[in-house]
Design a protein around this motif. Structure first.
Motif, short mmCIF file in Angstrom:
data_model
loop_
_atom_site.label_atom_id
_atom_site.label_comp_id
_atom_site.label_asym_id
_atom_site.label_seq_id
_atom_site.Cartn_x
_atom_site.Cartn_y
_atom_site.Cartn_z
N ALA A 36 0.83 -1.21 0.00
CA ALA A 36 0.00 0.00 0.00
C ALA A 36 0.86 1.26 0.00
CB ALA A 36 -0.93 -0.01 1.20
N VAL A 37 1.94 1.24 0.76
CA VAL A 37 2.86 2.39 0.80
C VAL A 37 3.55 2.55 -0.55
CG1 VAL A 37 4.98 3.27 1.84
CG2 VAL A 37 3.20 2.29 3.28
N LYS A 40 1.11 4.09 -2.99
CA LYS A 40 0.88 5.50 -2.63
C LYS A 40 2.05 6.38 -3.05
CE LYS A 40 -0.03 8.41 1.39
NZ LYS A 40 -0.21 8.42 2.85
N GLN A 41 3.28 5.94 -2.77
CA GLN A 41 4.45 6.76 -3.10
C GLN A 41 4.66 6.89 -4.60
OE1 GLN A 41 8.00 5.59 -0.99
NE2 GLN A 41 7.19 6.26 0.98
N ALA A 43 2.30 6.65 -6.94
CA ALA A 43 1.23 7.51 -7.44
C ALA A 43 1.53 8.98 -7.17
CB ALA A 43 -0.10 7.11 -6.81
N LYS A 44 1.99 9.28 -5.97
CA LYS A 44 2.32 10.67 -5.61
C LYS A 44 3.46 11.19 -6.47
CE LYS A 44 3.62 13.55 -1.69
NZ LYS A 44 3.94 13.57 -0.26
N SER A 49 -3.63 9.31 -9.38
CA SER A 49 -4.32 8.80 -8.20
C SER A 49 -3.87 7.37 -7.91
CB SER A 49 -5.83 8.86 -8.39
OG SER A 49 -6.23 7.91 -9.34
N LYS A 50 -4.04 6.94 -6.66
CA LYS A 50 -3.64 5.60 -6.26
C LYS A 50 -4.39 4.53 -7.04
CE LYS A 50 -4.48 6.26 -1.95
NZ LYS A 50 -4.66 6.08 -0.50
#
Length: 70
Positions: A36-37, A40-41, A43-44, A49-50
């Protein structure tokens, strides 16, 4: 686009070179929290978006293949 991802633990960084991503995370690989991390990273960093980032292969490995949809 597909990316090959190499994951390191106990570091915090992200580098992209061609179709390869090297990422370091601090999260422990327990019950999918590390994945998940990673999503998220990435995508950022890419400005999407995730929901546009998906792990295709290697969910339980340090070497993964991730798809980023545009």
């Amino acid at each position: 686009m597909l990316y090959r991802v190499s994951v390191s633990f106990h570091k915090n960084y992200l580098t992209i070179k061609n179709d390869s991503i090297e990422i370091g995370i601090m999260e422990k690989p327990v019950k999918g929290k590390a994945n998940a991390v990673i999503v998220k990273q990435i995508a950022k960093h890419l400005g999407v978006s995730k929901s546009k980032v998906r792990i295709i292969a290697g969910e339980k490995s340090q070497d993964k293949i991730i798809e980023v949809m545009s």
